[in-house]
Design a protein around this motif. Structure first.
Motif, PDB file in Angstrom:
ATOM      1  N   ASP A  66       0.828  -1.208   0.000  1.00 12.38           N
ATOM      2  CA  ASP A  66       0.000   0.000   0.000  1.00 12.38           C
ATOM      3  C   ASP A  66       0.860   1.254   0.000  1.00 12.38           C
ATOM      4  O   ASP A  66       0.528   2.258  -0.653  1.00 12.38           O
ATOM      5  CB  ASP A  66      -0.930   0.008   1.209  1.00 12.38           C
ATOM      6  N   GLY A  67       1.977   1.207   0.718  1.00 16.21           N
ATOM      7  CA  GLY A  67       2.882   2.347   0.754  1.00 16.21           C
ATOM      8  C   GLY A  67       3.540   2.597  -0.593  1.00 16.21           C
ATOM      9  O   GLY A  67       3.721   3.747  -1.005  1.00 16.21           O
ATOM     10  N   ILE A  68       3.901   1.520  -1.308  1.00 16.90           N
ATOM     11  CA  ILE A  68       4.479   1.659  -2.647  1.00 16.90           C
ATOM     12  C   ILE A  68       3.470   2.318  -3.584  1.00 16.90           C
ATOM     13  O   ILE A  68       3.805   3.224  -4.364  1.00 16.90           O
ATOM     14  CB  ILE A  68       4.894   0.284  -3.197  1.00 16.90           C
ATOM     15  N   VAL A  69       2.230   1.850  -3.505  1.00 15.92           N
ATOM     16  CA  VAL A  69       1.179   2.426  -4.356  1.00 15.92           C
ATOM     17  C   VAL A  69       1.011   3.911  -4.047  1.00 15.92           C
ATOM     18  O   VAL A  69       0.883   4.740  -4.958  1.00 15.92           O
ATOM     19  CB  VAL A  69      -0.153   1.668  -4.154  1.00 15.92           C
ATOM     20  N   ARG A  70       1.020   4.268  -2.746  1.00 19.27           N
ATOM     21  CA  ARG A  70       0.861   5.671  -2.371  1.00 19.27           C
ATOM     22  C   ARG A  70       2.021   6.513  -2.895  1.00 19.27           C
ATOM     23  O   ARG A  70       1.826   7.622  -3.402  1.00 19.27           O
ATOM     24  CB  ARG A  70       0.773   5.799  -0.843  1.00 19.27           C
ATOM     25  N   LEU A  71       3.251   5.981  -2.833  1.00 15.41           N
ATOM     26  CA  LEU A  71       4.415   6.713  -3.344  1.00 15.41           C
ATOM     27  C   LEU A  71       4.313   6.921  -4.853  1.00 15.41           C
ATOM     28  O   LEU A  71       4.622   8.003  -5.362  1.00 15.41           O
ATOM     29  CB  LEU A  71       5.702   5.947  -3.009  1.00 15.41           C
ATOM     30  N   TRP A  72       3.897   5.877  -5.563  1.00 13.48           N
ATOM     31  CA  TRP A  72       3.757   5.994  -7.018  1.00 13.48           C
ATOM     32  C   TRP A  72       2.718   7.050  -7.357  1.00 13.48           C
ATOM     33  O   TRP A  72       2.929   7.881  -8.247  1.00 13.48           O
ATOM     34  CB  TRP A  72       3.364   4.627  -7.592  1.00 13.48           C
ATOM     35  N   GLU A  73       1.592   7.018  -6.665  1.00 11.17           N
ATOM     36  CA  GLU A  73       0.535   8.006  -6.929  1.00 11.17           C
ATOM     37  C   GLU A  73       0.999   9.403  -6.546  1.00 11.17           C
ATOM     38  O   GLU A  73       0.648  10.392  -7.208  1.00 11.17           O
ATOM     39  CB  GLU A  73      -0.724   7.626  -6.154  1.00 11.17           C
ATOM     40  N   ARG A  74       1.781   9.501  -5.453  1.00  9.17           N
ATOM     41  CA  ARG A  74       2.301  10.799  -5.015  1.00  9.17           C
ATOM     42  C   ARG A  74       3.213  11.395  -6.088  1.00  9.17           C
ATOM     43  O   ARG A  74       3.112  12.573  -6.439  1.00  9.17           O
ATOM     44  CB  ARG A  74       3.069  10.612  -3.708  1.00  9.17           C
ATOM     45  N   ALA A  75       4.119  10.569  -6.645  1.00  7.45           N
ATOM     46  CA  ALA A  75       5.011  11.035  -7.704  1.00  7.45           C
ATOM     47  C   ALA A  75       4.196  11.470  -8.923  1.00  7.45           C
ATOM     48  O   ALA A  75       4.498  12.489  -9.555  1.00  7.45           O
ATOM     49  CB  ALA A  75       5.998   9.930  -8.087  1.00  7.45           C
TER      50      ALA A  75
END
Length: 447
Positions: free
Chosen positions: A20-29
């Motif tokens: 979930d954290g990886i997904v959030r980072l990708w969306e943040r970028a």
């Protein structure tokens, strides 16, 4: 939400519950305008199957570096630190890259590379970790039109992916190509643009015209232009199945419905959609009824286009052509002078073309189909080759005739060769058929 201070981050290997954290980072970028080069699906797949490290603070993932290896070269498919950009963020970024490099070093890689968009802010992290910025490089990508899951489905219905150059290979026929581009290709390839103008993407189109005018070629060119799989349905083959033609048609269309995209083509559709004549029912009436049902169901599916072609549009059942079934009924006629010139240029060898009086060929081939002109060009070439071979024969011990080296004929083909071939070429379309076609345009075409 305020980011946790990166200075307290702990760098470790990726765990499944970090996803979930990886997904959030990708969306943040992505939200910051630094759209990652690799899709989220590719990043997630590499997290599970390849190599990934994360920087965490408590239960929050603050940064990640994800890599994969291919042919002795490593690729960083995702790198982002969600911090305030201060010294701590630089340190965390370096730690992530160091740990990922150590993990991948055991693979025997010769190089570790990364692709970034222009807006990415990770260059400083990477350059300080020994990555060298290479200028004058371009990144290109092409999504594959069919995923692995769909390949077996395509085989089942005899579908295939066509080469992408077919559209530009349609010589001349400018008006027809423009019509197909505007009515079919653009609304399907750019649905967001079509929606802005209130244009509904087409679901079904009928091409009609005399035989040999290129209806099949245009159908394939549309599939090539869209980069969609091309599925040609052959009623004559389906009729040979034990279940019968109507049932086989339904099974075929049900399989096509499982594809994400497809251009479905039925040639000589008059064989299964001819005018119904009441009692007693004709042998094809049940098939026509089934095809009408399938067409209605097909129109509910997005990402698919049915193209039917007929040489005898006036023989089709009236219900088959009515509004709501086919979006367009488009004529494909004999090539005009511009198209004939382009067709001749395609079939005359490049080193011969400059010496040919093409205007004479264009005039002499009026009334011929593209297929007729191709036949004449190939016949002229074959006759010229045979004549040249007879002019310089070399008899071998076995009596065979060969031409090699300096004995090869040097004579080029002439306009007369092509005109001679034209005189021996019979036109596919008669004058009466051409008149019928023009009448059909007035009566049935829907542009």
């Amino acid at each position: 939400m305020t980011n946790a201070p990166a200075g307290h981050a702990h760098v470790r290997d990726f765990h499944d519950d970090d996803l979930d954290g990886i997904v959030r980072l990708w969306e943040r970028a992505h939200d910051l305008g630094m759209t990652p080069v690799y899709s989220l699906a590719e990043v997630v797949a590499s997290c599970h199957a390849d190599h990934a490290v994360v920087a965490v603070h408590g239960d929050r993932v603050l940064g990640a570096a994800v890599g994969r290896a291919a042919h002795a070269q490593g690729w960083i498919v995702f790198f982002h630190v969600d911090a305030d950009g201060g010294a701590d963020a630089e340190r965390v970024g370096s730690q992530l890259l160091d740990r990922l490099e150590r993990r991948m070093a055991a693979l025997g890689l010769a190089k570790l590379s990364v692709l970034l968009t222009d807006a990415a802010d990770s260059v400083s992290h990477l350059s300080e970790n020994g990555f060298e910025l290479r200028h004058q490089l371009r990144y290109l990508e092409r999504p594959l039109p069919v995923q692995r899951r769909e390949l077996d489905l395509l085989k089942t219905v005899g579908g295939r992916i066509l080469p992408r150059h077919l559209w530009r290979n349609v010589a001349g026929m400018t008006k027809e190509k423009q019509l197909l581009e505007e009515r079919l290709v653009t609304p399907l390839a750019r649905p967001e643009l079509a929606e802005r103008f209130g244009v509904l993407p087409p679901r079904a189109v009928m091409l009609f015209g005399p035989p040999g005018t290129g209806k099949t070629t245009f159908a394939k060119a549309v599939a090539s232009r869209l980069d969609w799989p091309f599925v040609e349905v052959f009623p004559s083959r389906l009729a040979e199945t034990s279940s019968g033609l109507a049932s086989a048609l339904r099974q075929t269309f049900e399989t096509i419905a499982e594809l994400e995209h497809a251009v479905v083509f039925i040639d000589e559709v008059e064989e299964i959609a001819s005018r119904r004549r009441g009692d007693p029912p004709s042998p094809t009436q049940g098939v026509t009824n089934e095809l009408l049902k399938l067409l209605s169901e097909f129109r509910d599916l997005e990402g698919r286009l049915l193209i039917c072609a007929t040489n005898f549009v006036r023989t089709l059942d009236a219900a088959f052509l009515r509004h709501g079934r086919f979006d367009y009924v488009l004529p494909i006629g004999l090539p005009d002078a511009e198209a004939r010139a382009a067709i001749w240029a395609r079939y005359i060898p490049a080193d011969v073309l400059a010496g040919i009086e093409r205007d004479l060929l264009v005039d002499a081939s009026e009334g011929l189909t593209p297929a007729d002109i191709e036949y004449a060009a190939r016949r002229a070439a074959q006759e010229a080759l045979a004549s040249a071979l007879r002019a310089v024969p070399v008899t071998t011990a076995t009596g065979a005739i060969t031409v090699t080296g300096d004995d090869a004929p040097a004579a080029l083909m002439t306009t007369a060769d092509y005109l001679r071939a034209l005189r021996s070429t019979r036109a596919t379309v008669s004058k009466s058929a051409e008149r019928d076609f023009l009448e059909d345009i007035d009566a049935l075409a829907r542009l």
